[in-house]
Every structure is written in structure tokens, then in C-alpha cells.
Design a protein around this motif. Structure first.
Motif, PDB file in Angstrom:
ATOM      1  N   PRO A   2      13.572  14.254  16.664  1.00  0.00           N
ATOM      2  CA  PRO A   2      13.338  12.821  16.457  1.00  0.00           C
ATOM      3  C   PRO A   2      11.870  12.456  16.630  1.00  0.00           C
ATOM      4  O   PRO A   2      11.159  13.037  17.456  1.00  0.00           O
ATOM      5  N   LEU A   3      11.424  11.497  15.852  1.00  0.00           N
ATOM      6  CA  LEU A   3      10.067  10.991  15.975  1.00  0.00           C
ATOM      7  C   LEU A   3       9.898  10.280  17.311  1.00  0.00           C
ATOM      8  O   LEU A   3      10.690   9.399  17.669  1.00  0.00           O
ATOM      9  N   THR A  48      10.783  11.915   9.464  1.00  0.00           N
ATOM     10  CA  THR A  48      12.179  11.573   9.741  1.00  0.00           C
ATOM     11  C   THR A  48      12.580  12.032  11.141  1.00  0.00           C
ATOM     12  O   THR A  48      11.824  12.707  11.846  1.00  0.00           O
ATOM     13  N   ASN A  49      13.814  11.671  11.504  1.00  0.00           N
ATOM     14  CA  ASN A  49      14.412  12.095  12.774  1.00  0.00           C
ATOM     15  C   ASN A  49      15.437  13.210  12.561  1.00  0.00           C
ATOM     16  O   ASN A  49      16.254  13.481  13.444  1.00  0.00           O
ATOM     17  N   GLN A  54       5.929  14.061  18.454  1.00  0.00           N
ATOM     18  CA  GLN A  54       6.898  14.984  17.867  1.00  0.00           C
ATOM     19  C   GLN A  54       7.616  14.311  16.707  1.00  0.00           C
ATOM     20  O   GLN A  54       7.586  13.088  16.562  1.00  0.00           O
ATOM     21  N   GLY A  55       8.262  15.127  15.878  1.00  0.00           N
ATOM     22  CA  GLY A  55       9.032  14.591  14.767  1.00  0.00           C
ATOM     23  C   GLY A  55       9.380  15.662  13.760  1.00  0.00           C
ATOM     24  O   GLY A  55       9.154  16.864  13.983  1.00  0.00           O
ATOM     25  N   THR A  56       9.929  15.212  12.647  1.00  0.00           N
ATOM     26  CA  THR A  56      10.335  16.089  11.553  1.00  0.00           C
ATOM     27  C   THR A  56       9.716  15.587  10.265  1.00  0.00           C
ATOM     28  O   THR A  56       9.612  14.372  10.049  1.00  0.00           O
ATOM     29  N   ILE A  57       9.274  16.511   9.426  1.00  0.00           N
ATOM     30  CA  ILE A  57       8.755  16.184   8.100  1.00  0.00           C
ATOM     31  C   ILE A  57       9.692  16.799   7.076  1.00  0.00           C
ATOM     32  O   ILE A  57      10.026  17.988   7.151  1.00  0.00           O
ATOM     33  N   GLU A  58      10.136  15.977   6.125  1.00  0.00           N
ATOM     34  CA  GLU A  58      11.061  16.452   5.089  1.00  0.00           C
ATOM     35  C   GLU A  58      10.414  16.387   3.722  1.00  0.00           C
ATOM     36  O   GLU A  58       9.621  15.487   3.431  1.00  0.00           O
ATOM     37  N   LYS A  91      12.548  21.148   5.609  1.00  0.00           N
ATOM     38  CA  LYS A  91      12.370  20.464   6.891  1.00  0.00           C
ATOM     39  C   LYS A  91      11.441  21.283   7.793  1.00  0.00           C
ATOM     40  O   LYS A  91      11.653  22.475   7.983  1.00  0.00           O
ATOM     41  N   ILE A  92      10.419  20.616   8.330  1.00  0.00           N
ATOM     42  CA  ILE A  92       9.488  21.228   9.275  1.00  0.00           C
ATOM     43  C   ILE A  92       9.387  20.297  10.478  1.00  0.00           C
ATOM     44  O   ILE A  92       9.255  19.078  10.323  1.00  0.00           O
TER      45      ILE A  92
END
Length: 222
Positions: A139-140, A134-135, A56-60, A93-94
Motif C-alpha cells: 500500500p502507498l 496503486t495499493n 512505500q507503494g506499488t507501481i502498475e 507490478k513493482i
């Protein structure tokens, strides 16, 4: 069906044998260029993706340069559009979250595509957007079959907006790929401005003292 657009597409990939000392998971993307008004596909790849049950995580990204269109090229069992949060896509943000329902753990060869993000290029010439892990929202985190979080590193990709005239010729290129000695590595062969083509041919050379050819895969031409 292949869509011939002025963005980077796979047309073939070559699989080589290269060794693995224990290394942390590495999640990364690459640098891309595209003209305003075109679309660009950004693969998210992994090295040392071994026996994992969740990710899991976030891509900016800079939403004033690129705007999110869709997710494609799902590379994990059960992964689909439902595993991505796009409510904040307009803010750059995804989020993503994947879980191996069988709990068997998934292992991928180095340079495998986990998924790819498609964007419209809206910025003007010279603008650049990073595509970073990113977190920020989610969070990653990456978990193995022992249900322990593992160490990982990330490598950001980017999109640079260039002039349309700069990509009118067909461009064929290969990725720069890193791997441990003894590991298998996939080297995609990509094209840009591949429009209305009837044929393509050529020769690919490599240092046989460092790589041994295994096979071709990921064919994207009819």
C-alpha cells in the motif's frame, strides 16, 4: 557515460525560483512515447517531499506493452535495487519501500527524481500503458519525522507506442512542471533520438516576471 538510445534522456536541467503554501506530497510520472523494440526510462518524481523518513507503494503497468528492465537514478539516501520488489514485474507490478536509516527526514526540491524505471517497449503501434501508483501489493504510505502518515496525491505516467519513423529526427523538449509561488523548481531539458551527436546549441527563453534563474544542474553530456 551517456547511452544514446531512442528514449528520453536528460541533457541538462535548469533551476528556477518560483512559493510554498502548505501542500500535500505529490508523487507523479509523465507521459512518454517510444517505438517498439526501444527502451524507455520513466522517472518517478515528487513535489512537497518534506522531512520524510519512509515511503512505500506499488507501481502498475501493462506488461503486454512494456516489460521491466531495471531501476536507476536513485534520488534518496540508501535507496538501491534492494528496495524494489520485482517478483511480479512480469504481471505488471513493482513494489518499492524506502526508510531513512538516520531518521533525520529527507527533504527534496520540487520535481526531484526519486527513482526511474527502465522498460523495453514490446507493444505494437498505438498501444498505451499507464504507469500508475496503486495499493495493489504494497500500500502507498509516506511517513514524516513525527512518525505520522501524511496526505499525498499521485499522478500516473504513461507510455504510448509510436512508429519508429516518427522519432528518427532529434527531438529536444522540456517538461511541463508545476510549483507553488516562492518554491524552487527544476525544469529538465530532454532529448530523443540523440545518436552520434558532435555538438548542440541554442537559446532558452522564459518569462522573467514569473521565474528567476538560479543555476544549471543534472548535466548528462560528457
Amino acid at each position: 557515460m551517456i547511452c544514446f538510445m531512442r528514449n528520453t534522456l536528460y541533457i541538462i536541467a535548469m533551476l528556477f525560483t518560483l512559493s510554498v503554501n502548505a501542500a500535500p506530497l505529490h508523487i507523479f510520472s509523465e507521459a512518454h512515447t517510444a517505438a517498439q523494440g526501444t527502451q524507455v526510462v520513466i522517472p518517478v518524481r515528487a513535489n512537497d517531499f518534506n522531512a520524510l523518513v519512509s515511503a512505500q507503494g506499488t507501481i502498475e503497468f501493462n506488461s503486454s506493452v512494456i516489460s521491466f528492465v531495471s531501476v536507476e537514478q536513485y534520488g534518496l539516501p540508501g535507496l538501491s535495487s534492494g528496495n524494489f520488489g520485482t517478483a511480479q514485474a512480469s504481471n505488471g507490478k513493482i513494489t518499492f519501500s524506502w526508510f531513512d536509516a538516520g531518521l533525520a527526514g529527507q527533504t527534496l526540491t520540487d520535481n526531484s527524481v526519486l527513482f526511474a524505471l527502465k522498460f523495453n517497449v514490446t507493444g505494437t503501434v498505438g498501444m498505451l500503458s499507464s504507469v500508475a501508483f496503486t495499493n495493489s501489493i504494497t500500500p502507498l504510505e509516506f511517513v514524516d519525522t513525527s512518525f505520522e502518515t501524511i496526505l499525498f496525491t499521485t499522478g500516473a505516467g504513461s507510455v504510448t507506442v509510436i512508429e519508429t519513423s516518427a522519432i528518427t529526427d532529434v527531438i529536444i523538449k522540456m517538461d511541463t512542471v508545476s510549483a507553488q509561488t516562492g518554491a524552487e523548481v527544476v525544469v529538465p531539458v530532454r532529448v530523443r533520438s540523440f545518436d552520434n551527436m558532435l555538438s548542440i546549441q541554442g537559446t532558452i527563453e522564459f518569462d522573467a516576471s514569473k521565474l528567476s534563474f538560479i543555476s544549471n544542474d543534472q548535466f548528462r553530456l560528457p
